[in-house]
Design an enzyme around this catalytic site. Structure first.
Site, PDB file in Angstrom:
ATOM      1  CB  ILE A 152      -1.011  -0.215   1.343  1.00 15.41           C
ATOM      2  CG1 ILE A 152      -2.099  -1.463   0.680  1.00 15.41           C
ATOM      3  CG2 ILE A 152      -1.652   1.258   1.461  1.00 15.41           C
ATOM      4  CD1 ILE A 152      -2.748  -1.662   2.490  1.00 15.41           C
ATOM      5  CE1 TYR A 198       0.264  -6.060  10.215  1.00 10.27           C
ATOM      6  CE2 TYR A 198      -2.192  -6.659  10.086  1.00 10.27           C
ATOM      7  CZ  TYR A 198      -0.796  -5.352   9.757  1.00 10.27           C
ATOM      8  OH  TYR A 198      -1.106  -4.510   8.628  1.00 10.27           O
ATOM      9  CE  LYS A 219      -1.477  -1.782  10.405  1.00  7.07           C
ATOM     10  NZ  LYS A 219      -0.463  -0.758  10.232  1.00  7.07           N
TER      11      LYS A 219
END
Length: 317
Positions: A29, A186, A190
């Site tokens: 991204i 993970y 975030k």
């Protein structure tokens, strides 16, 4: 007064003269954020651990965007002690040619995800994903704020994840020492980033800063739906055909970049906001979302901030 034009992801406003840093801008991204921002005439700096991968990404951007003003700086978010030197190098890079002594926006995008055990640690002894994705950006922002404050309207854009929507932080085990599961670690790393982005804006407002902080997420963004940018990313015909049914629900990483790009460029985007894809938060053009209930918990955000400050020895705001 003329009405505000409708946002068009394929016809971005001119940003010539502005300077943007994208962490992890060499792949995924982050690459598409950098490519799209470069198309506006802005100077875009890719933060990358690998100078080789950064040069490959720069070549791809220049091939797609003739005349692109694109540069790179070495950035290793897992090495907290290196980040002040990184920002010093960035300042030197922006001063060549002389005249640019500010940063208009940083997109805190870089991140690592571990698919399988075992648990790893950074050189500083932090769990690898929490230490890189969250603590690395926490420290980087601290050192970047003078450059951002020197801009007319500096912005910090933090890229979270839709995966964080179903996660909750364990404030007594931020480093996942007691119970480590890769996917959960993970998602929580975030989520920590997103808490940081919102709390940063509150503290900047309290300090009277002109810098604002915005949080975004890309929704569902798959490699198999992402257009090829060889050699940065190559999508095979088989992958494209196999992923076709998923396109009803999710999208490619080029579209996953849209919320971050809008948060950087659109003056209508305000500090403390959350932006993501329009359709169920998974795909489509960027829109403002209501801040998720658990993200609005300021007590959690404060405790996370204090813990991050104690773990890193810096306080960004």
């Amino acid at each position: 007064m003329s009405p505000t034009p409708r946002w068009n992801v394929r016809r971005l406003p001119d940003a010539e003269g502005r300077v943007f840093l994208v962490t992890g801008g060499n792949a995924g991204i982050g690459y598409f954020v950098a490519e799209q921002l470069a198309s506006t005439g802005a100077t875009v700096v890719l933060g990358s651990r690998s100078s080789v991968r950064a040069e490959v990404a720069l070549a791809s951007i220049r091939a797609r965007v003739p005349g692109a003003r694109a540069k790179a700086v070495r950035l290793d978010l897992a090495d907290l002690s290196s980040l002040r030197t990184t920002v010093d190098s960035l300042a030197d890079l922006l001063a060549d040619p002389p005249g640019v002594e500010h940063l208009d926006a940083v997109v805190l995008n870089a991140g690592i995800a571990l698919d399988d055990p075992p648990r790893g640690e950074t050189g500083d002894g932090h769990e690898l994903m929490f230490g890189t994705n969250h603590l690395g950006h926490f420290v980087l922002t601290h050192w970047l704020l003078p450059l951002l404050a020197a801009a007319p309207a500096g912005r910090v854009v933090t890229t979270g994840s839709f995966a964080a929507k179903s996660e909750r932080l364990d404030l007594d085990d931020l480093q996942s020492r007691e119970d480590y599961r890769p996917q959960r670690a993970y998602g929580r790393s975030k989520l920590a980033q997103m808490y940081f982005g919102l709390e940063l804006d509150r503290r900047l407002r309290a300090a009277g800063s002109t810098v604002v902080s915005v949080v975004v997420h890309p929704g569902g963004a798959l490699d198999s739906l992402t257009p090829s940018r060889p050699p940065v990313h190559v999508r095979t015909t088989g992958a494209r055909l196999g992923a076709a049914p998923a396109a009803l629900l999710v999208q490619g990483k080029d579209a996953g970049a849209w919320p971050a790009v809008r948060a950087v460029l659109d003056p209508a985007v305000g500090g403390g906001q959350l932006w993501g894809p329009r359709v169920f938060g998974l795909r489509g053009e960027p829109r403002r979302e209501t801040v998720w209930d658990h993200l609005a918990d300021r007590a959690v955000a404060t405790r996370l901030w204090d813990a991050s400050r104690d773990l890193t020895g810096v306080d960004p705001a």
